[in-house]
Design a protein around this motif. Structure first.
Motif, PDB file in Angstrom:
ATOM      1  N   ASN A 180       0.865  -1.115  -0.072  1.00  0.00           N
ATOM      2  CA  ASN A 180      -0.036   0.031  -0.052  1.00  0.00           C
ATOM      3  C   ASN A 180       1.060   1.475   0.083  1.00  0.00           C
ATOM      4  N   ALA A 181       1.851   1.496   0.774  1.00  0.00           N
ATOM      5  CA  ALA A 181       2.688   2.576   0.871  1.00  0.00           C
ATOM      6  C   ALA A 181       3.405   2.665  -0.248  1.00  0.00           C
ATOM      7  N   ALA A 232       5.408   6.504  -2.836  1.00  0.00           N
ATOM      8  CA  ALA A 232       6.892   5.799  -3.220  1.00  0.00           C
ATOM      9  C   ALA A 232       7.624   7.140  -3.236  1.00  0.00           C
ATOM     10  N   LYS A 233       7.293   8.300  -3.973  1.00  0.00           N
ATOM     11  CA  LYS A 233       8.190   9.470  -4.235  1.00  0.00           C
ATOM     12  C   LYS A 233       8.393  10.059  -2.891  1.00  0.00           C
ATOM     13  N   ASP A 234       7.475  10.434  -2.073  1.00  0.00           N
ATOM     14  CA  ASP A 234       7.485  10.785  -0.760  1.00  0.00           C
ATOM     15  C   ASP A 234       8.355  10.211   0.209  1.00  0.00           C
ATOM     16  N   ALA A 235       8.244   8.819   0.034  1.00  0.00           N
ATOM     17  CA  ALA A 235       9.347   8.027   1.057  1.00  0.00           C
ATOM     18  C   ALA A 235      10.742   7.819   0.437  1.00  0.00           C
ATOM     19  N   PHE A 241      16.932  -5.441  10.058  1.00  0.00           N
ATOM     20  CA  PHE A 241      17.728  -6.274  11.050  1.00  0.00           C
ATOM     21  C   PHE A 241      18.586  -5.644  11.691  1.00  0.00           C
ATOM     22  N   SER A 242      19.371  -4.627  11.123  1.00  0.00           N
ATOM     23  CA  SER A 242      20.370  -3.905  12.066  1.00  0.00           C
ATOM     24  C   SER A 242      20.072  -2.420  12.318  1.00  0.00           C
ATOM     25  N   ALA A 243      18.883  -1.948  11.731  1.00  0.00           N
ATOM     26  CA  ALA A 243      18.558  -0.768  11.932  1.00  0.00           C
ATOM     27  C   ALA A 243      18.288  -0.481  13.414  1.00  0.00           C
ATOM     28  N   ASP A 244      18.503   1.052  13.850  1.00  0.00           N
ATOM     29  CA  ASP A 244      18.108   1.495  15.238  1.00  0.00           C
ATOM     30  C   ASP A 244      16.891   1.920  15.432  1.00  0.00           C
ATOM     31  N   THR A 245      16.327   2.595  14.121  1.00  0.00           N
ATOM     32  CA  THR A 245      14.921   3.373  14.082  1.00  0.00           C
ATOM     33  C   THR A 245      14.416   2.655  12.782  1.00  0.00           C
ATOM     34  N   VAL A 246      12.928   2.305  12.853  1.00  0.00           N
ATOM     35  CA  VAL A 246      12.072   1.790  11.643  1.00  0.00           C
ATOM     36  C   VAL A 246      11.020   2.683  11.574  1.00  0.00           C
ATOM     37  N   LEU A 247      10.795   3.292  10.746  1.00  0.00           N
ATOM     38  CA  LEU A 247       9.313   3.698  10.260  1.00  0.00           C
ATOM     39  C   LEU A 247       8.636   2.910   9.617  1.00  0.00           C
ATOM     40  N   VAL A 248       7.211   2.553  10.267  1.00  0.00           N
ATOM     41  CA  VAL A 248       6.490   1.620   9.624  1.00  0.00           C
ATOM     42  C   VAL A 248       5.228   2.170   9.146  1.00  0.00           C
ATOM     43  N   MET A 249       4.741   1.786   8.245  1.00  0.00           N
ATOM     44  CA  MET A 249       3.146   2.635   7.878  1.00  0.00           C
ATOM     45  C   MET A 249       2.280   1.382   7.548  1.00  0.00           C
ATOM     46  N   VAL A 299      -0.182   9.568   2.804  1.00  0.00           N
ATOM     47  CA  VAL A 299       0.276  10.439   1.728  1.00  0.00           C
ATOM     48  C   VAL A 299       0.373  11.937   2.278  1.00  0.00           C
ATOM     49  N   ARG A 300      -0.114  12.247   3.473  1.00  0.00           N
ATOM     50  CA  ARG A 300       0.312  13.451   3.911  1.00  0.00           C
ATOM     51  C   ARG A 300       1.334  13.477   5.123  1.00  0.00           C
TER      52      ARG A 300
END
Lengths: 244, 244
Positions: free
Chosen positions: B78-79, B84-87, B150-158, B199-200
Motif C-alpha cells: 500500500n505504501a 513511493a516518491k514521498d518515501a 535487521f541492523s536498524a536502530d530506528t524503523v518507520l512503519v506505515m 500521503v500527508r
C-alpha cells in the motif's frame, strides 16, 4: 495464509476471507474490498455488536417490509459473499424479492455470478434483466429490473452508494439501509437506517419480522411511524464517540 | 469507470485508483485493500487533514530519524502505491534506507515488484534479500534484510501489522508508526505514532526533517524526549470523537 489463533482480529477474518474469495471469483470488486474495510473500522468503533438502537431500527425495518406490497432486497457483491443465506431467509419471511444490483464493471457478468451464487443456495433472484432505468442516475448506475426494484415500493439496500440511495428515494421508494457509517449519505437518506454489520443486521431483521408476522397493519404502521430515524442515527453516533 | 465530478468522495479516489492499480500489478493484496478502507474511515473521522497533534508527532519522528545511525523506512504494498516518491524524498533528507517488507504471499515476488517500482523512480531499495529473522514472529512474517531492518536502530512503519510492530520494538528498534487508528496495536506500540494518512504524513515528516537538518544532537534529543506519545494519541482520539 494461516492466521495465528491469538490474532486479535480473528473474529472478522471469516468475513475477510469470504470477500477475498468473492474477489477471486469476480463477484466482489477491488472497490468493494475498500468499502468492506471502511465498514470494519466503524464496526470496530461500535464494538462489533448490534446496539440497542440498531435493534430498534431492525424492528422498524421488519415492520416496513411486512407492510410493503412489493419489497425488494437489493444485494451487491459484498452482501452476496457475506450474507446470501440470511438474505434468502429474510426474503422468505417478508415475501420480499431479491435483486442483484451492482454498477462496478463487469456489471452484466457480476449480476449473473451473483444470481448463480444464490441459485446454488436454491434461490432464484432478479437482476439479470436490468432493462429499466432509475431516473436521476447515469445509465450505468441506474439500471434495475422492471419487476424488481423498478416497481418496488420498498427497497432494502446494504452497503449502498449514496447517489443510488438518494435516487431510489427520489423515485418514490421507501428505503431501508444497512450501513455502518451513520454519517454516510446512504445512512442519512434512508427512511430506516440500521447502523450495523450486515452479517448481524439481516438475521436480526428476520428475527423481528418473524415476531411481527401475525401483527395487524395498524400495529405495524404504529411501529414504523413511532420510529425516528434521525434520533436513532444520533444514538449510533453517540456510541461511536463513546467507543473512540 | 468514470466518477462524476460531483462525487463527494472524489478527493480520495486518486488513492483508491492507485491501490486498484497495485492490486492489478500484484503489489497490493486483497487484505491491503481492506486495510486501506479501514484507514479511509478513520481519515474521514479526522477530517482528512493533518491535525496539529499529528504535526507534532511528525516533528518528533523527524528528529528521531535525524538522530538515528541506521534508520530504515519500511514500505509495504500500500505504501508503495500511495507514496513511493514521498518515501524517497524522506529517505534522502534523513539518510534513511528503504526496505520492502511484506508478509502476504507471494512474498518474494511482491518484494521484487516493490523494489522495481522504486527503481522506476531511480531509487534502489532493500528487501529482496530478506534472509534474517526478527525474533518473536513466525518465519513468514519475520524475514528482514540484514543490512536493513535487521541492523536498524530506528524503523518507520506505515500501515503495519500490530504483531510485527511489537516484535520490532522487542528487538530493540525505536519505532515511528504512521497509522490512522490511534487505538490499533501498532499505534499503541510505537515510540512515536503519527495518526495521519501516509500521503500527508510522509511529506510533513520530510518538511520537518528539512527544517531540523542543521539542528544539533542535543536539541534534537530535547524534541524527542519532550514528545509524549500517549498524550498525543489521546489528542487524536479526542479529535475523532469530536468529528464522529
Amino acid at each position: 495464509m494461516k492466521i495465528p489463533a491469538s490474532h486479535p482480529r480473528r473474529a472478522s477474518l471469516g468475513q475477510r476471507h469470504a470477500l477475498e474469495k468473492g474477489l477471486k471469483i469476480g463477484i466482489v470488486t477491488p472497490t468493494g474490498m475498500i468499502a468492506f474495510g471502511r465498514g470494519e473500522a466503524f464496526d470496530y468503533l461500535l464494538g462489533e455488536k448490534t446496539s440497542a438502537c440498531a435493534k430498534q431500527a431492525c424492528q422498524a425495518g421488519a415492520a416496513l417490509l411486512l407492510l410493503s406490497k412489493k419489497p425488494v432486497l437489493s444485494v451487491n457483491g459484498n452482501a452476496t459473499m457475506l450474507c446470501a443465506k440470511d438474505a434468502i431467509k429474510l426474503a422468505k419471511i417478508t415475501g420480499a424479492q431479491i435483486e442483484a444490483n451492482v454498477f462496478y464493471p463487469p456489471v452484466k457478468k457480476r449480476r449473473q455470478l451473483i444470481a448463480r451464487h444464490f441459485e446454488n443456495f436454491g434461490k432464484k433472484i432478479l437482476g439479470k434483466n436490468a432493462a429499466k432505468k432509475i431516473t436521476g442516475l447515469s445509465s450505468n448506475r441506474g439500471m434495475v429490473e422492471e419487476r424488481g426494484i423498478f416497481s418496488a415500493d420498498t427497497v432494502l439496500v446494504m452497503i449502498e452508494d449514496g447517489d443510488r440511495t438518494q435516487a431510489l428515494r427520489k423515485n418514490g421508494k421507501k428505503i431501508i439501509a444497512i450501513d455502518l457509517n451513520p454519517k454516510s449519505r446512504t445512512a442519512q437518506s434512508a427512511h430506516v437506517t440500521i447502523v450495523d454489520n450486515v452479517v448481524r443486521a439481516l438475521p436480526e431483521i428476520a428475527r423481528q419480522a418473524h415476531k411481527l408476522r401475525n401483527t395487524n397493519t395498524e400495529e405495524l404502521e404504529k411501529i414504523v411511524s413511532a420510529f425516528d430515524n434521525w434520533k436513532n442515527l444520533e444514538e449510533s453516533l453517540a456510541l461511536i464517540k463513546k467507543r473512540a
